[in-house]
Design a protein around this motif. Structure first.
Motif, PDB file in Angstrom:
ATOM      1  N   ALA A  73      40.735 -44.016  12.925  1.00 41.27           N
ATOM      2  CA  ALA A  73      41.075 -42.744  13.565  1.00 41.27           C
ATOM      3  C   ALA A  73      40.112 -41.642  13.133  1.00 41.27           C
ATOM      4  CB  ALA A  73      42.511 -42.359  13.226  1.00 41.27           C
ATOM      5  N   GLU A  74      39.746 -41.652  11.858  1.00 39.45           N
ATOM      6  CA  GLU A  74      38.822 -40.640  11.340  1.00 39.45           C
ATOM      7  C   GLU A  74      37.456 -40.771  11.997  1.00 39.45           C
ATOM      8  OE1 GLU A  74      35.453 -39.846   8.649  1.00 39.45           O
ATOM      9  OE2 GLU A  74      36.467 -41.760   8.558  1.00 39.45           O
ATOM     10  N   ILE A  75      36.991 -41.975  12.202  1.00 39.99           N
ATOM     11  CA  ILE A  75      35.695 -42.169  12.847  1.00 39.99           C
ATOM     12  C   ILE A  75      35.746 -41.735  14.305  1.00 39.99           C
ATOM     13  CG2 ILE A  75      34.214 -44.022  13.749  1.00 39.99           C
ATOM     14  CD1 ILE A  75      33.435 -43.056  11.036  1.00 39.99           C
ATOM     15  N   GLY A  76      36.836 -42.015  14.975  1.00 40.47           N
ATOM     16  CA  GLY A  76      36.961 -41.590  16.369  1.00 40.47           C
ATOM     17  C   GLY A  76      36.914 -40.081  16.519  1.00 40.47           C
ATOM     18  N   VAL A  77      37.685 -39.390  15.704  1.00 41.09           N
ATOM     19  CA  VAL A  77      37.716 -37.923  15.766  1.00 41.09           C
ATOM     20  C   VAL A  77      36.404 -37.338  15.245  1.00 41.09           C
ATOM     21  CG1 VAL A  77      38.865 -35.874  14.847  1.00 41.09           C
ATOM     22  CG2 VAL A  77      40.213 -37.800  15.629  1.00 41.09           C
ATOM     23  N   GLY A  78      35.890 -37.903  14.154  1.00 46.33           N
ATOM     24  CA  GLY A  78      34.651 -37.394  13.566  1.00 46.33           C
ATOM     25  C   GLY A  78      33.466 -37.541  14.497  1.00 46.33           C
ATOM     26  N   LEU A  79      33.335 -38.680  15.153  1.00 48.89           N
ATOM     27  CA  LEU A  79      32.224 -38.855  16.080  1.00 48.89           C
ATOM     28  C   LEU A  79      32.367 -37.967  17.306  1.00 48.89           C
ATOM     29  CD1 LEU A  79      31.426 -42.660  15.936  1.00 48.89           C
ATOM     30  CD2 LEU A  79      30.064 -40.764  15.103  1.00 48.89           C
ATOM     31  N   ALA A  80      33.595 -37.710  17.743  1.00 50.08           N
ATOM     32  CA  ALA A  80      33.789 -36.781  18.857  1.00 50.08           C
ATOM     33  C   ALA A  80      33.337 -35.377  18.467  1.00 50.08           C
ATOM     34  CB  ALA A  80      35.252 -36.772  19.283  1.00 50.08           C
ATOM     35  N   ILE A  81      33.649 -34.967  17.252  1.00 52.29           N
ATOM     36  CA  ILE A  81      33.218 -33.649  16.783  1.00 52.29           C
ATOM     37  C   ILE A  81      31.702 -33.599  16.650  1.00 52.29           C
ATOM     38  CG2 ILE A  81      33.274 -32.084  14.796  1.00 52.29           C
ATOM     39  CD1 ILE A  81      36.208 -32.935  14.421  1.00 52.29           C
ATOM     40  N   VAL A  82      31.090 -34.654  16.129  1.00 54.44           N
ATOM     41  CA  VAL A  82      29.639 -34.690  15.970  1.00 54.44           C
ATOM     42  C   VAL A  82      28.950 -34.652  17.333  1.00 54.44           C
ATOM     43  CG1 VAL A  82      27.724 -36.151  15.220  1.00 54.44           C
ATOM     44  CG2 VAL A  82      29.660 -35.784  13.715  1.00 54.44           C
ATOM     45  N   LEU A  83      29.465 -35.396  18.309  1.00 52.52           N
ATOM     46  CA  LEU A  83      28.862 -35.369  19.646  1.00 52.52           C
ATOM     47  C   LEU A  83      28.981 -33.985  20.281  1.00 52.52           C
ATOM     48  CD1 LEU A  83      29.935 -38.814  21.103  1.00 52.52           C
ATOM     49  CD2 LEU A  83      27.646 -38.067  20.476  1.00 52.52           C
ATOM     50  N   GLN A  84      30.112 -33.333  20.113  1.00 54.40           N
ATOM     51  CA  GLN A  84      30.275 -31.981  20.656  1.00 54.40           C
ATOM     52  C   GLN A  84      29.343 -31.006  19.941  1.00 54.40           C
ATOM     53  OE1 GLN A  84      31.994 -31.433  23.322  1.00 54.40           O
ATOM     54  NE2 GLN A  84      31.617 -29.258  23.397  1.00 54.40           N
ATOM     55  N   LEU A  85      29.177 -31.162  18.639  1.00 55.54           N
ATOM     56  CA  LEU A  85      28.249 -30.321  17.884  1.00 55.54           C
ATOM     57  C   LEU A  85      26.827 -30.526  18.387  1.00 55.54           C
ATOM     58  CD1 LEU A  85      27.730 -28.454  15.407  1.00 55.54           C
ATOM     59  CD2 LEU A  85      27.428 -30.534  14.083  1.00 55.54           C
ATOM     60  N   TYR A  86      26.461 -31.767  18.663  1.00 55.61           N
ATOM     61  CA  TYR A  86      25.122 -32.039  19.161  1.00 55.61           C
ATOM     62  C   TYR A  86      24.919 -31.444  20.559  1.00 55.61           C
ATOM     63  CZ  TYR A  86      20.876 -34.437  20.478  1.00 55.61           C
ATOM     64  OH  TYR A  86      19.601 -34.710  20.883  1.00 55.61           O
ATOM     65  N   ARG A  87      25.953 -31.477  21.393  1.00 54.00           N
ATOM     66  CA  ARG A  87      25.825 -30.892  22.726  1.00 54.00           C
ATOM     67  C   ARG A  87      25.670 -29.384  22.667  1.00 54.00           C
ATOM     68  NH1 ARG A  87      30.597 -34.289  25.581  1.00 54.00           N
ATOM     69  NH2 ARG A  87      29.463 -36.248  25.758  1.00 54.00           N
ATOM     70  N   LEU A  88      26.374 -28.739  21.739  1.00 55.83           N
ATOM     71  CA  LEU A  88      26.320 -27.282  21.655  1.00 55.83           C
ATOM     72  C   LEU A  88      25.086 -26.772  20.922  1.00 55.83           C
ATOM     73  CD1 LEU A  88      30.044 -26.423  20.861  1.00 55.83           C
ATOM     74  CD2 LEU A  88      28.826 -26.117  23.013  1.00 55.83           C
ATOM     75  N   ARG A  89      24.697 -27.438  19.835  1.00 58.65           N
ATOM     76  CA  ARG A  89      23.628 -26.938  18.971  1.00 58.65           C
ATOM     77  C   ARG A  89      22.333 -27.736  19.033  1.00 58.65           C
ATOM     78  NH1 ARG A  89      25.303 -22.003  17.141  1.00 58.65           N
ATOM     79  NH2 ARG A  89      27.520 -22.106  16.819  1.00 58.65           N
ATOM     80  N   ALA A  90      22.339 -28.911  19.672  1.00 55.25           N
ATOM     81  CA  ALA A  90      21.189 -29.817  19.753  1.00 55.25           C
ATOM     82  C   ALA A  90      20.747 -30.293  18.371  1.00 55.25           C
ATOM     83  CB  ALA A  90      20.027 -29.167  20.500  1.00 55.25           C
ATOM     84  N   THR A  91      21.655 -30.311  17.419  1.00 55.52           N
ATOM     85  CA  THR A  91      21.384 -30.833  16.087  1.00 55.52           C
ATOM     86  C   THR A  91      22.703 -31.281  15.464  1.00 55.52           C
ATOM     87  OG1 THR A  91      20.404 -30.393  13.940  1.00 55.52           O
ATOM     88  CG2 THR A  91      21.558 -28.573  14.976  1.00 55.52           C
ATOM     89  N   VAL A  92      22.618 -32.210  14.518  1.00 58.16           N
ATOM     90  CA  VAL A  92      23.819 -32.637  13.808  1.00 58.16           C
ATOM     91  C   VAL A  92      23.745 -32.250  12.339  1.00 58.16           C
ATOM     92  CG1 VAL A  92      24.462 -34.490  15.366  1.00 58.16           C
ATOM     93  CG2 VAL A  92      22.874 -34.962  13.517  1.00 58.16           C
ATOM     94  N   ALA A  93      22.933 -31.254  12.031  1.00 60.32           N
ATOM     95  CA  ALA A  93      22.821 -30.777  10.657  1.00 60.32           C
ATOM     96  C   ALA A  93      24.076 -30.007  10.283  1.00 60.32           C
ATOM     97  CB  ALA A  93      21.592 -29.898  10.487  1.00 60.32           C
ATOM     98  N   VAL A  94      24.663 -30.362   9.156  1.00 58.25           N
ATOM     99  CA  VAL A  94      25.911 -29.744   8.718  1.00 58.25           C
ATOM    100  C   VAL A  94      25.677 -28.304   8.269  1.00 58.25           C
ATOM    101  CG1 VAL A  94      27.840 -29.973   7.097  1.00 58.25           C
ATOM    102  CG2 VAL A  94      26.783 -31.998   8.056  1.00 58.25           C
ATOM    103  N   ASP A  95      24.470 -27.998   7.791  1.00 57.27           N
ATOM    104  CA  ASP A  95      24.177 -26.648   7.313  1.00 57.27           C
ATOM    105  C   ASP A  95      24.178 -25.613   8.428  1.00 57.27           C
ATOM    106  OD1 ASP A  95      23.902 -27.708   4.829  1.00 57.27           O
ATOM    107  OD2 ASP A  95      21.711 -27.768   4.876  1.00 57.27           O
ATOM    108  N   GLU A  96      23.948 -26.031   9.659  1.00 56.22           N
ATOM    109  CA  GLU A  96      23.847 -25.091  10.768  1.00 56.22           C
ATOM    110  C   GLU A  96      25.165 -24.860  11.494  1.00 56.22           C
ATOM    111  OE1 GLU A  96      20.649 -26.232  13.272  1.00 56.22           O
ATOM    112  OE2 GLU A  96      19.262 -26.440  11.593  1.00 56.22           O
TER     113      GLU A  96
END
Length: 123
Positions: A73-96
């Motif tokens: 469940a954590e991987i499902g939710v986490g990857l959804a958040i990472v994909l949305q972050l990549y769509r919005l910011r074009a990066t998956v860097a946690v610092d940004e």
């Protein structure tokens, strides 16, 4: 069976996972580090189940199964958040990732001319 070897291995895996969570900047690698920590917990649960079977039979295996379900469940939710972050910011860097308050939304009707009651007739 001597439980020292699995406990030491689990401690090393957990320490490596903590190091990965604290030092990595990539969100996908942070998720992988969390999975490493959960696998270390599973190893401890199964080892404890084999060493203390007389107290609670198969309880460690049941808890390990719950941890596996939680990890899925954590991987499902986490990857959804990472994909949305990549769509919005074009990066998956946690610092940004902005952690503060979001910007104020624009006011309703801002930038528009005031509405009139209708067309002016006869002027």
């Amino acid at each position: 069976m001597r439980p020292v070897i699995p406990y030491v291995t689990a401690a090393l895996l957990f320490g490596l996972g903590v190091y990965g969570v604290l030092r990595r900047r990539n969100a996908v690698l942070v998720l992988m580090s969390v999975e490493l920590m959960l696998n270390a917990v599973n190893l401890i649960l199964v080892t404890a189940d084999t060493t203390a079977r007389a107290v609670l039979p198969h309880s460690g295996q049941v808890f390990a199964l719950f941890v596996i379900v939680l990890a899925a469940a954590e991987i499902g939710v986490g990857l959804a958040i990472v994909l949305q972050l990549y769509r919005l910011r074009a990066t998956v860097a946690v610092d940004e990732v902005p952690l503060g308050e979001p910007a104020d939304p624009p006011e309703v009707g801002a930038g528009r001319e005031p509405a009139t009651a209708g067309p002016e007739v006869g002027r």
